[in-house]
Design a protein around this motif. Structure first.
Motif, PDB file in Angstrom:
ATOM      1  N   ASN A   1       0.665  -1.675  -0.076  1.00  0.00           N
ATOM      2  CA  ASN A   1      -0.002  -0.103   0.283  1.00  0.00           C
ATOM      3  C   ASN A   1       1.139   1.883   0.064  1.00  0.00           C
ATOM      4  O   ASN A   1       2.113   0.992   0.067  1.00  0.00           O
ATOM      5  CB  ASN A   1      -1.263  -0.138   1.114  1.00  0.00           C
TER       6      ASN A   1
ATOM      7  N   GLU B   1      -2.990   5.453   2.756  1.00  0.00           N
ATOM      8  CA  GLU B   1      -3.021   4.050   3.673  1.00  0.00           C
ATOM      9  C   GLU B   1      -2.294   3.447   4.164  1.00  0.00           C
ATOM     10  O   GLU B   1      -1.626   4.141   4.183  1.00  0.00           O
ATOM     11  CB  GLU B   1      -3.247   2.878   1.576  1.00  0.00           C
TER      12      GLU B   1
ATOM     13  N   GLU C   1      -1.942   0.048   7.301  1.00  0.00           N
ATOM     14  CA  GLU C   1      -1.787  -0.942   7.094  1.00  0.00           C
ATOM     15  C   GLU C   1      -1.274  -1.902   8.479  1.00  0.00           C
ATOM     16  O   GLU C   1      -0.354  -1.595   8.861  1.00  0.00           O
ATOM     17  CB  GLU C   1      -0.778  -2.291   6.019  1.00  0.00           C
TER      18      GLU C   1
ATOM     19  N   TRP D   1      -6.860  -2.545   7.312  1.00  0.00           N
ATOM     20  CA  TRP D   1      -6.741  -1.889   5.816  1.00  0.00           C
ATOM     21  C   TRP D   1      -7.348  -0.223   6.767  1.00  0.00           C
ATOM     22  O   TRP D   1      -8.531  -0.454   7.126  1.00  0.00           O
ATOM     23  CB  TRP D   1      -7.338  -1.993   4.878  1.00  0.00           C
TER      24      TRP D   1
ATOM     25  N   ASN E   1      -7.582   4.274   4.977  1.00  0.00           N
ATOM     26  CA  ASN E   1      -7.553   4.608   4.147  1.00  0.00           C
ATOM     27  C   ASN E   1      -8.737   6.269   4.685  1.00  0.00           C
ATOM     28  O   ASN E   1      -9.690   5.943   5.231  1.00  0.00           O
ATOM     29  CB  ASN E   1      -8.385   4.321   2.997  1.00  0.00           C
TER      30      ASN E   1
END
Length: 453
Positions: free
Chosen positions: A146, A244, A246, A406, A408
């Motif tokens: 990402n 992004e 993670e 995830w 965002n």
């Protein structure tokens, strides 16, 4: 024109209360001072290193950047040129990714800026693909799959056939400034053509500024002018910037979102659900018999376990899994249904002064309204990412998906409609800011004031 540097004094004032540490400040003095590094001294006799900013300097004036600690005011007197060997500051390290352009240890962050591989995968994106805070040692992008800093809409939209600039493009990276206090890089790229004629042949540039020890970095996006219609609305020179993060399955690096002055949002993402429904329908009844479609059909046989990227890639014009006419027809139906579902009255607006637990909302997604100062933070550790934009984004999409880990931050509204004006400044700070993030955001918004005598 030549001016003796020691005769120049610079007064720096902090317009907000409180101490500011490792704060970058730019100032311009008359005359051509060619040395790349120079000393300045405070009234107390302390030495401050200056770096010449070549791109802002010329024959008549010279611009410097300094990194200062300041309570209310500070006076610097320019001194002699500094030898390069005494400078300590930003360090360049060996990169981990095959497309790494530069890996920096700034004194605040360890980050890796990549040029992309144009393979249509998360691991091929340009942008910051690794980012670790040095104080907490926490890596926000451990896999490199990402990225921070991609931009998507209006190109990554159902109207345009879901062209994904970070995954479908390689960028050339220009070194604008590289010294101990400031690294400035400029990405240049060409966006692949999608379905909309008015978005074809568009080029872009992204400026990235990283400072020694500063708890933030800065960027600006420039795209060739465009006007199109997304989500039934006219879109002129606005983009979706997406950062992004993670944490891995079951773990969120950030689990709360808030906007300065309160958050106004709608929860859930009808468009995403409708896209999944169309994936099911396409896999079941498409007349396509091409080998790439059969490959996707096999990978999507267990649709609940399939990676989200496979959903949009099925309808991506760049991938050419389906022909353009089928992509247009199927995505037109998704758009029409999404337009209705997004604005149904049961999707009520929530207005709150409290931080939002995004993972507890439908689809683990919210669409907040306009803001220029926002935060995502982890409620347990206090780590936070704070954004300030020099003009507000008209909307956001915030995802904190615990199952995949995830997270965002995106400057788009419903149905991938981009909302951030191009050409504005974005400052992004990272650190233990959960409790004082509004103060951090105010400092990002309010630069130091400089007077040159």
């Amino acid at each position: 024109m030549s001016v003796a540097a020691p005769s120049i004094t610079v007064r720096i004032d902090a317009p907000l209360p409180g101490r500011r540490t490792s704060e970058p400040v730019f100032f311009t003095v008359p005359g051509h001072l060619a040395a790349p590094l120079r000393y300045a001294r405070t009234a107390a006799g302390e030495t401050v290193l200056l770096q010449r900013v070549d791109a802002r300097s010329g024959a008549e004036a010279t611009t410097f950047v300094a990194i200062v600690d300041i309570e209310s005011s500070l006076t610097l007197t320019l001194g002699e040129a500094a030898p390069a060997e005494v400078a300590t500051g930003i360090r360049m390290l060996e990169g981990r990714e095959s497309d790494c352009f530069v890996r920096l240890e700034t004194g605040a962050f360890d980050l890796e800026l990549c040029s992309g591989k144009a393979e249509g995968l998360g691991s091929s994106k340009w942008g910051i693909r690794h980012f670790r805070g040095l104080k907490d040692g926490f890596e926000l992008l451990p896999s490199g799959n990402n990225a921070i800093g991609g931009f998507y809409g209006p190109f990554f939209t159902p109207e345009n056939g879901l062209i994904n600039p970070p995954e479908h493009t390689k960028v050339e990276i220009e070194i604008v400034e590289r010294g101990p206090l400031l690294h400035h890089y400029r990405m240049h790229g060409l966006i692949p053509d999608g379905l909309l004629d008015e978005l074809k042949g568009k080029r872009f540039a992204i400026d990235w500024l990283f400072f020694h020890k500063a708890p933030f970095f800065q960027r600006k996006y420039t795209v060739d002018p465009f006007q199109t219609v997304i989500n039934g609305r006219s879109v002129t020179n606005k983009i979706t910037v997406g950062d992004e993060f993670e944490g891995g399955p079951g773990h969120l690096v950030f689990d709360r979102f808030a906007a300065y002055g309160g958050t106004r949002y709608r929860a859930g993402d009808p468009y995403a659900g409708l896209l999944v429904d169309m994936v099911r329908e396409t896999v079941a009844d498409s007349a396509n018999t091409g080998p790439k479609f059969e490959e996707f059909r096999a990978e999507l046989s267990d649709i609940e376990a399939a990676h989200w990227d496979l959903y949009w890639r099925l309808f991506c014009a760049w991938e050419e899994v389906l022909d353009e006419s089928e992509i247009r027809e199927r995505l037109a139906r998704v758009r029409a249904a999404a337009h209705v579902k997004a604005d149904l009255t049961e999707r009520a607006w929530t207005i709150t002064d409290a931080p939002v637990d995004v993972s507890a909302t439908p689809h683990e997604t919210i669409f907040p309204g306009p803001a220029s100062k926002t935060v995502e933070y982890d409620s347990a550790s206090g780590r936070a990412m704070v954004w300030w934009t020099s003009q507000p984004s008209g909307a956001f999409q915030i995802v904190q998906r615990r199952q995949s880990g995830w997270v965002n931050w995106g400057s788009n509204g419903e149905n991938e409609c981009p909302e951030l004006p191009i050409g504005i400044d974005i400052k992004t700070a990272y650190g233990p800011f959960a409790k004082n993030w509004t103060e951090v955001a105010d400092r990002l918004e309010t630069p130091l004031v400089v007077h040159v005598d």
